[in-house]
Motif scaffolding. Sequence first.
Motif, PDB file in Angstrom:
ATOM      1  N   PRO A  81      25.198  31.526  44.145  1.00 56.36           N
ATOM      2  CA  PRO A  81      24.873  30.540  43.104  1.00 56.36           C
ATOM      3  C   PRO A  81      25.475  30.871  41.744  1.00 56.36           C
ATOM      4  CG  PRO A  81      22.947  31.872  43.685  1.00 56.36           C
ATOM      5  CD  PRO A  81      23.990  32.157  44.709  1.00 56.36           C
ATOM      6  N   GLN A  82      25.561  32.156  41.393  1.00 61.49           N
ATOM      7  CA  GLN A  82      26.152  32.515  40.104  1.00 61.49           C
ATOM      8  C   GLN A  82      27.637  32.191  40.073  1.00 61.49           C
ATOM      9  OE1 GLN A  82      24.956  36.653  39.689  1.00 61.49           O
ATOM     10  NE2 GLN A  82      23.307  36.057  38.288  1.00 61.49           N
ATOM     11  N   ALA A  83      28.299  32.378  41.204  1.00 59.08           N
ATOM     12  CA  ALA A  83      29.718  32.035  41.279  1.00 59.08           C
ATOM     13  C   ALA A  83      29.904  30.524  41.157  1.00 59.08           C
ATOM     14  CB  ALA A  83      30.313  32.539  42.587  1.00 59.08           C
ATOM     15  N   GLN A  84      29.000  29.762  41.750  1.00 55.33           N
ATOM     16  CA  GLN A  84      29.079  28.310  41.615  1.00 55.33           C
ATOM     17  C   GLN A  84      28.929  27.896  40.158  1.00 55.33           C
ATOM     18  OE1 GLN A  84      26.968  25.821  44.482  1.00 55.33           O
ATOM     19  NE2 GLN A  84      26.665  27.599  45.804  1.00 55.33           N
ATOM     20  N   ASP A  85      27.990  28.533  39.447  1.00 58.27           N
ATOM     21  CA  ASP A  85      27.799  28.231  38.033  1.00 58.27           C
ATOM     22  C   ASP A  85      29.042  28.593  37.221  1.00 58.27           C
ATOM     23  OD1 ASP A  85      25.239  27.340  38.536  1.00 58.27           O
ATOM     24  OD2 ASP A  85      24.260  29.209  37.911  1.00 58.27           O
ATOM     25  N   MET A 103      39.463  29.873  38.558  1.00 63.45           N
ATOM     26  CA  MET A 103      38.662  29.165  39.559  1.00 63.45           C
ATOM     27  C   MET A 103      38.766  29.846  40.917  1.00 63.45           C
ATOM     28  SD  MET A 103      39.739  25.257  38.588  1.00 63.45           S
ATOM     29  CE  MET A 103      40.213  24.881  36.898  1.00 63.45           C
ATOM     30  N   LEU A 104      39.983  30.235  41.292  1.00 62.31           N
ATOM     31  CA  LEU A 104      40.174  30.906  42.575  1.00 62.31           C
ATOM     32  C   LEU A 104      39.431  32.236  42.622  1.00 62.31           C
ATOM     33  CD1 LEU A 104      43.962  30.206  43.237  1.00 62.31           C
ATOM     34  CD2 LEU A 104      42.012  29.255  44.488  1.00 62.31           C
ATOM     35  N   LEU A 105      39.374  32.934  41.501  1.00 61.39           N
ATOM     36  CA  LEU A 105      38.648  34.208  41.479  1.00 61.39           C
ATOM     37  C   LEU A 105      37.144  33.995  41.619  1.00 61.39           C
ATOM     38  CD1 LEU A 105      40.546  36.374  38.833  1.00 61.39           C
ATOM     39  CD2 LEU A 105      40.691  36.432  41.316  1.00 61.39           C
ATOM     40  N   TRP A 106      36.607  32.919  41.050  1.00 61.24           N
ATOM     41  CA  TRP A 106      35.188  32.628  41.285  1.00 61.24           C
ATOM     42  C   TRP A 106      34.947  32.341  42.757  1.00 61.24           C
ATOM     43  CZ3 TRP A 106      31.521  34.117  38.351  1.00 61.24           C
ATOM     44  CH2 TRP A 106      31.653  34.138  36.957  1.00 61.24           C
ATOM     45  N   CYS A 107      35.953  31.837  43.459  1.00 57.53           N
ATOM     46  CA  CYS A 107      35.816  31.567  44.898  1.00 57.53           C
ATOM     47  C   CYS A 107      36.005  32.826  45.736  1.00 57.53           C
ATOM     48  CB  CYS A 107      36.835  30.513  45.337  1.00 57.53           C
ATOM     49  SG  CYS A 107      36.588  28.878  44.630  1.00 57.53           S
ATOM     50  N   HIS A 108      36.979  33.677  45.366  1.00 58.43           N
ATOM     51  CA  HIS A 108      37.370  34.787  46.229  1.00 58.43           C
ATOM     52  C   HIS A 108      37.036  36.177  45.686  1.00 58.43           C
ATOM     53  CE1 HIS A 108      39.301  32.106  49.009  1.00 58.43           C
ATOM     54  NE2 HIS A 108      40.156  31.651  48.101  1.00 58.43           N
ATOM     55  N   ALA A 109      36.732  36.284  44.407  1.00 57.24           N
ATOM     56  CA  ALA A 109      36.360  37.582  43.818  1.00 57.24           C
ATOM     57  C   ALA A 109      35.281  37.367  42.759  1.00 57.24           C
ATOM     58  CB  ALA A 109      37.584  38.273  43.226  1.00 57.24           C
ATOM     59  N   PRO A 110      34.162  36.768  43.142  1.00 58.99           N
ATOM     60  CA  PRO A 110      33.157  36.374  42.143  1.00 58.99           C
ATOM     61  C   PRO A 110      32.569  37.538  41.359  1.00 58.99           C
ATOM     62  CG  PRO A 110      32.291  36.140  44.380  1.00 58.99           C
ATOM     63  CD  PRO A 110      33.756  36.385  44.507  1.00 58.99           C
ATOM     64  N   ALA A 111      32.371  38.686  41.990  1.00 54.74           N
ATOM     65  CA  ALA A 111      31.792  39.823  41.269  1.00 54.74           C
ATOM     66  C   ALA A 111      32.746  40.321  40.185  1.00 54.74           C
ATOM     67  CB  ALA A 111      31.457  40.950  42.238  1.00 54.74           C
ATOM     68  N   GLY A 149      33.057  37.723  37.467  1.00 53.02           N
ATOM     69  CA  GLY A 149      31.750  37.714  36.823  1.00 53.02           C
ATOM     70  C   GLY A 149      31.597  38.856  35.832  1.00 53.02           C
ATOM     71  N   GLU A 150      32.170  40.011  36.150  1.00 53.10           N
ATOM     72  CA  GLU A 150      32.136  41.143  35.235  1.00 53.10           C
ATOM     73  C   GLU A 150      32.963  40.833  33.985  1.00 53.10           C
ATOM     74  OE1 GLU A 150      31.591  44.802  33.397  1.00 53.10           O
ATOM     75  OE2 GLU A 150      30.446  43.771  34.955  1.00 53.10           O
ATOM     76  N   VAL A 151      34.088  40.170  34.144  1.00 49.04           N
ATOM     77  CA  VAL A 151      34.884  39.762  32.986  1.00 49.04           C
ATOM     78  C   VAL A 151      34.058  38.836  32.086  1.00 49.04           C
ATOM     79  CG1 VAL A 151      36.913  38.472  32.214  1.00 49.04           C
ATOM     80  CG2 VAL A 151      37.087  39.995  34.197  1.00 49.04           C
ATOM     81  N   ALA A 152      33.405  37.856  32.701  1.00 48.86           N
ATOM     82  CA  ALA A 152      32.592  36.912  31.928  1.00 48.86           C
ATOM     83  C   ALA A 152      31.441  37.624  31.222  1.00 48.86           C
ATOM     84  CB  ALA A 152      32.059  35.815  32.851  1.00 48.86           C
ATOM     85  N   ALA A 153      30.822  38.596  31.895  1.00 48.08           N
ATOM     86  CA  ALA A 153      29.698  39.329  31.297  1.00 48.08           C
ATOM     87  C   ALA A 153      30.148  40.126  30.077  1.00 48.08           C
ATOM     88  CB  ALA A 153      29.075  40.251  32.338  1.00 48.08           C
ATOM     89  N   ARG A 154      31.314  40.738  30.148  1.00 46.41           N
ATOM     90  CA  ARG A 154      31.823  41.505  29.003  1.00 46.41           C
ATOM     91  C   ARG A 154      32.121  40.596  27.814  1.00 46.41           C
ATOM     92  NH1 ARG A 154      35.431  46.692  30.973  1.00 46.41           N
ATOM     93  NH2 ARG A 154      34.151  47.246  32.783  1.00 46.41           N
ATOM     94  N   LEU A 155      32.627  39.412  28.088  1.00 47.17           N
ATOM     95  CA  LEU A 155      32.930  38.479  27.005  1.00 47.17           C
ATOM     96  C   LEU A 155      31.651  37.951  26.362  1.00 47.17           C
ATOM     97  CD1 LEU A 155      35.891  36.531  28.640  1.00 47.17           C
ATOM     98  CD2 LEU A 155      36.024  38.151  26.741  1.00 47.17           C
ATOM     99  N   ARG A 156      30.621  37.734  27.174  1.00 50.39           N
ATOM    100  CA  ARG A 156      29.340  37.299  26.612  1.00 50.39           C
ATOM    101  C   ARG A 156      28.716  38.400  25.770  1.00 50.39           C
ATOM    102  NH1 ARG A 156      28.544  35.130  31.829  1.00 50.39           N
ATOM    103  NH2 ARG A 156      27.254  36.946  32.384  1.00 50.39           N
ATOM    104  N   ALA A 157      28.852  39.641  26.213  1.00 52.25           N
ATOM    105  CA  ALA A 157      28.239  40.767  25.505  1.00 52.25           C
ATOM    106  C   ALA A 157      28.940  41.076  24.188  1.00 52.25           C
ATOM    107  CB  ALA A 157      28.247  42.001  26.403  1.00 52.25           C
ATOM    108  N   ASP A 158      30.233  40.767  24.096  1.00 57.71           N
ATOM    109  CA  ASP A 158      30.998  41.079  22.888  1.00 57.71           C
ATOM    110  C   ASP A 158      31.839  39.867  22.500  1.00 57.71           C
ATOM    111  OD1 ASP A 158      32.527  42.039  20.848  1.00 57.71           O
ATOM    112  OD2 ASP A 158      33.457  43.678  21.982  1.00 57.71           O
TER     113      ASP A 158
END
Length: 290
Positions: free
Chosen positions: A122-126, A169-177, A180-189
Amino acid sequence: MSTDLPTAHRPLTDAPRDLAGWTAALRDRPIPVLASSAAALAVLAEAEEARGNVDAHRIDTAIDDDPLATLWVLNLAARQRHVRQVTPAETITSAVMMLGIGPFFRASADVEVVEALLAEQPQAQDGLRAVLRRAHRAARFALGFGIHRMESDVTLLRVAALLHDVTEMLLWCHAPALIGEVAARLRADPTLRSETAQREVLHVSLVDLEQALLRAWHLPERLLRLTDDHAEGIALVQPQRRMVKLSVQLARHTQAGWENAALPDDIEELALLLNLSPLSVRTLLGELDS
């Protein structure tokens, strides 16, 4: 997700060390399409079988808001293009005309579906939905800018903006974790640059990876040039490439509102490109985004 999935369906959990590794890891994986696109194609396939009244334009209209479906169709056409066919397909319509209606629908019967691939993610879908929203806005901006400048090929500008972030988009499909780590770092900083976060986690930038994949898939050279943010030389001053880049930047900078610190620079550059005042540019952007 079950570990007995075929290799092409197992998520990538360890980042390849370089661009060549990433290209090899993603090049032959399926390009999934949205469930809405798969359903629309199924309906059209039935209509074609029953009445034979489906043409390439109807197919384009049904799925042209789906960047992944657009990429899938262009990739399919590139793989089937005969060596004597000099002009590559740059749109869904031209790709389907090149393939033929029957062969196209036979190929679409086996297309992968994003929602099935990410049923347990579900997080990858989001994450994917967020990139899709950004791509749709960038495509609207690019189309509007092209119409304002009376460009001869506004459809290509729209396609380029729609596909600009397709690797994410392809990475959310094939490498979501990993993405997702890239997105988390951008949100944190909030001060962290996107490309810096990408290189820290993925060891590559998404712009470089996308260019490598599009070349591996033999997609049209004009699409490569229009989506390449690292282009040098004459590409930097081409109005078409600048329109696509600004469309993508504006969609990214305004995804959380219109107060981003980078927005005034975007508007100033766009005002020069469109020969408008900054106030008129803001009005145009509001109209395009409404």
